[in-house]
Design a protein around this motif. Structure first.
Motif, mmCIF file in Angstrom:
data_model
loop_
_atom_site.group_PDB
_atom_site.id
_atom_site.type_symbol
_atom_site.label_atom_id
_atom_site.label_comp_id
_atom_site.label_asym_id
_atom_site.label_seq_id
_atom_site.Cartn_x
_atom_site.Cartn_y
_atom_site.Cartn_z
ATOM 1 N N ALA A 39 0.806 -1.215 0.000
ATOM 2 C CA ALA A 39 0.000 0.000 0.000
ATOM 3 C C ALA A 39 0.844 1.272 0.000
ATOM 4 O O ALA A 39 0.544 2.230 -0.716
ATOM 5 C CB ALA A 39 -0.954 0.004 1.196
ATOM 6 N N LEU A 40 1.902 1.275 0.798
ATOM 7 C CA LEU A 40 2.673 2.506 0.956
ATOM 8 C C LEU A 40 3.266 3.033 -0.350
ATOM 9 O O LEU A 40 3.233 4.250 -0.585
ATOM 10 C CB LEU A 40 3.762 2.311 2.009
ATOM 11 C CG LEU A 40 4.587 3.559 2.350
ATOM 12 C CD1 LEU A 40 3.686 4.706 2.800
ATOM 13 C CD2 LEU A 40 5.621 3.237 3.432
ATOM 14 N N PRO A 41 3.821 2.186 -1.236
ATOM 15 C CA PRO A 41 4.357 2.739 -2.489
ATOM 16 C C PRO A 41 3.324 3.515 -3.300
ATOM 17 O O PRO A 41 3.655 4.520 -3.945
ATOM 18 C CB PRO A 41 4.828 1.481 -3.244
ATOM 19 C CG PRO A 41 5.149 0.503 -2.167
ATOM 20 C CD PRO A 41 4.114 0.739 -1.102
ATOM 21 N N ILE A 42 2.061 3.076 -3.255
ATOM 22 C CA ILE A 42 0.993 3.790 -3.967
ATOM 23 C C ILE A 42 0.582 5.030 -3.188
ATOM 24 O O ILE A 42 0.369 6.109 -3.759
ATOM 25 C CB ILE A 42 -0.204 2.855 -4.197
ATOM 26 C CG1 ILE A 42 0.220 1.714 -5.136
ATOM 27 C CG2 ILE A 42 -1.396 3.617 -4.768
ATOM 28 C CD1 ILE A 42 -0.819 0.643 -5.328
ATOM 29 N N MET A 43 0.491 4.904 -1.877
ATOM 30 C CA MET A 43 0.119 6.048 -1.054
ATOM 31 C C MET A 43 1.132 7.188 -1.187
ATOM 32 O O MET A 43 0.773 8.362 -1.149
ATOM 33 C CB MET A 43 -0.015 5.613 0.409
ATOM 34 C CG MET A 43 -1.215 4.696 0.665
ATOM 35 S SD MET A 43 -1.130 3.790 2.240
ATOM 36 C CE MET A 43 -1.035 5.131 3.415
ATOM 37 N N LYS A 44 2.400 6.846 -1.352
ATOM 38 C CA LYS A 44 3.454 7.867 -1.430
ATOM 39 C C LYS A 44 3.388 8.702 -2.702
ATOM 40 O O LYS A 44 4.053 9.725 -2.810
ATOM 41 C CB LYS A 44 4.830 7.200 -1.310
ATOM 42 C CG LYS A 44 5.156 6.747 0.102
ATOM 43 C CD LYS A 44 6.425 5.926 0.159
ATOM 44 C CE LYS A 44 7.655 6.732 -0.141
ATOM 45 N NZ LYS A 44 8.903 5.938 0.064
ATOM 46 N N ASN B 124 3.236 15.131 5.661
ATOM 47 C CA ASN B 124 1.993 15.137 4.886
ATOM 48 C C ASN B 124 1.021 14.047 5.319
ATOM 49 O O ASN B 124 -0.016 13.859 4.686
ATOM 50 C CB ASN B 124 2.315 14.958 3.394
ATOM 51 C CG ASN B 124 3.173 16.082 2.853
ATOM 52 O OD1 ASN B 124 3.010 17.229 3.246
ATOM 53 N ND2 ASN B 124 4.088 15.749 1.958
ATOM 54 N N VAL B 125 1.360 13.319 6.374
ATOM 55 C CA VAL B 125 0.522 12.216 6.857
ATOM 56 C C VAL B 125 -0.371 12.693 7.995
ATOM 57 O O VAL B 125 0.090 13.337 8.942
ATOM 58 C CB VAL B 125 1.397 11.042 7.348
ATOM 59 C CG1 VAL B 125 0.527 9.965 8.010
ATOM 60 C CG2 VAL B 125 2.194 10.444 6.192
ATOM 61 N N LYS B 126 -1.648 12.355 7.911
ATOM 62 C CA LYS B 126 -2.581 12.602 9.011
ATOM 63 C C LYS B 126 -3.349 11.312 9.279
ATOM 64 O O LYS B 126 -3.996 10.758 8.390
ATOM 65 C CB LYS B 126 -3.568 13.722 8.676
ATOM 66 C CG LYS B 126 -4.586 14.006 9.767
ATOM 67 C CD LYS B 126 -3.932 14.375 11.103
ATOM 68 C CE LYS B 126 -3.228 15.702 11.061
ATOM 69 N NZ LYS B 126 -2.684 16.093 12.398
ATOM 70 N N GLU C 202 -14.975 12.001 7.707
ATOM 71 C CA GLU C 202 -14.141 12.509 6.623
ATOM 72 C C GLU C 202 -14.318 11.581 5.423
ATOM 73 O O GLU C 202 -14.849 10.475 5.543
ATOM 74 C CB GLU C 202 -12.656 12.532 7.020
ATOM 75 C CG GLU C 202 -12.290 13.505 8.121
ATOM 76 C CD GLU C 202 -11.874 14.863 7.585
ATOM 77 O OE1 GLU C 202 -11.707 14.995 6.360
ATOM 78 O OE2 GLU C 202 -11.691 15.779 8.409
ATOM 79 N N THR C 203 -13.867 12.027 4.260
ATOM 80 C CA THR C 203 -13.790 11.170 3.081
ATOM 81 C C THR C 203 -12.400 11.337 2.471
ATOM 82 O O THR C 203 -11.586 12.125 2.950
ATOM 83 C CB THR C 203 -14.863 11.542 2.046
ATOM 84 O OG1 THR C 203 -14.682 12.914 1.650
ATOM 85 C CG2 THR C 203 -16.269 11.345 2.604
ATOM 86 N N GLY C 204 -12.128 10.594 1.418
ATOM 87 C CA GLY C 204 -10.849 10.720 0.737
ATOM 88 C C GLY C 204 -9.693 10.057 1.461
ATOM 89 O O GLY C 204 -8.540 10.476 1.304
ATOM 90 N N PHE C 205 -9.982 8.988 2.216
ATOM 91 C CA PHE C 205 -8.910 8.286 2.929
ATOM 92 C C PHE C 205 -8.104 7.421 1.963
ATOM 93 O O PHE C 205 -8.651 6.797 1.061
ATOM 94 C CB PHE C 205 -9.489 7.411 4.043
ATOM 95 C CG PHE C 205 -10.059 8.187 5.188
ATOM 96 C CD1 PHE C 205 -9.224 8.792 6.116
ATOM 97 C CD2 PHE C 205 -11.431 8.325 5.330
ATOM 98 C CE1 PHE C 205 -9.746 9.520 7.178
ATOM 99 C CE2 PHE C 205 -11.960 9.044 6.391
ATOM 100 C CZ PHE C 205 -11.124 9.646 7.311
ATOM 101 N N GLN D 26 -0.110 13.604 -2.768
ATOM 102 C CA GLN D 26 0.447 14.802 -2.146
ATOM 103 C C GLN D 26 0.238 14.792 -0.639
ATOM 104 O O GLN D 26 1.117 15.220 0.121
ATOM 105 C CB GLN D 26 -0.182 16.058 -2.756
ATOM 106 C CG GLN D 26 0.449 17.350 -2.274
ATOM 107 C CD GLN D 26 -0.102 18.563 -3.006
ATOM 108 O OE1 GLN D 26 -1.043 18.453 -3.797
ATOM 109 N NE2 GLN D 26 0.466 19.720 -2.750
ATOM 110 N N ARG D 27 -0.928 14.311 -0.220
ATOM 111 C CA ARG D 27 -1.215 14.164 1.204
ATOM 112 C C ARG D 27 -1.788 12.781 1.461
ATOM 113 O O ARG D 27 -2.511 12.247 0.618
ATOM 114 C CB ARG D 27 -2.181 15.248 1.691
ATOM 115 C CG ARG D 27 -1.602 16.649 1.578
ATOM 116 C CD ARG D 27 -2.467 17.681 2.292
ATOM 117 N NE ARG D 27 -1.859 19.002 2.207
ATOM 118 C CZ ARG D 27 -0.907 19.449 2.990
ATOM 119 N NH1 ARG D 27 -0.447 18.661 3.962
ATOM 120 N NH2 ARG D 27 -0.404 20.648 2.847
#
Length: 203
Positions: A20-25, A61-63, A134-137, A28-29
């Motif tokens: 997951a992380l390679p795609i998440m990176k 940029n991580v929340k 929230e949305t957009g996770f 932008q946020r």
């Protein structure tokens, strides 16, 4: 449920890191939701995994939104302060403890680094409201929660997760929680050895 510990279910964390992380990176946020966070060991563990694998600049940029129904009304304060008993980090590799935890003056507890505390934000939330805050996770974790719901409630909650995930976002369950057959067209499983799924935009 309040029972958990740091670096629990390491196999799932490793799949998130590798798949997951390679795609998440590429985003932008990065927005993460830990649904059913209890006292915060799980979202802080995830924060450590992300920080260790993306560096300090990108980690800004991580929340991570950590939510729980919190009937004890204690979890928010514990997570905000980031202080945990020394026994709770016994399973954590020593180099991780040295990098992200500081002993308290009494020597009985440890304090999570300010960098990680800033990344984790607690929200009191009832999943059965079916109203995400929230949305957009980019990633949603839901461990040890769905097993307390009946089957129809589980279906509804997972549909809600699908609706508030960003395109190509990821959903991770406890190892014992399988994706219901009715919802397999909503997600693709990213690894055979973990309950980690990627959203399919088929609806």
């Amino acid at each position: 449920m309040a029972f958990t510990y740091f670096f629990r279910d390491l196999q799932t964390l490793e799949i998130i890191r590798d798949k997951a992380l390679p795609i998440m990176k590429t985003k932008q946020r990065i927005k993460v939701w830990d649904a059913g966070c209890a006292m915060g060991m799980e979202p802080y563990t995830l924060a450590i995994v992300l920080r260790e694998n993306m560096g300090s600049m990108y980690f800004r940029n991580v929340k991570i939104f950590a939510s729980d129904i919190d009937e004890s009304n204690l979890f928010g304060k514990i997570i905000e302060e980031g202080i945990y008993g020394k026994d709770l980090v016994e399973r954590v590799p020593k180099e991780i403890v040295q990098a992200h935890f500081t002993p308290t003056e009494d020597g009985q507890s440890v304090l999570i680094s300010e960098e990680l505390r800033k990344a984790v934000n607690f929200r009191r939330h009832d999943l059965l409201s079916m109203k995400p805050f929230e949305t957009g996770f980019n990633l949603i974790l839901c461990k040890n929660v769905l097993l307390h719901f009946n089957y129809e409630q589980r279906l509804d909650v997972i549909r809600m997760f699908h609706s508030c995930l960003d395109e190509g976002g990821f959903l991770a369950f406890e190892q014992t929680q399988k994706m219901p057959d009715e919802l397999k067209s909503y997600f693709s499983q990213v690894a055979d050895n973990a309950q980690v799924f990627q959203k399919i935009n088929c609806l």
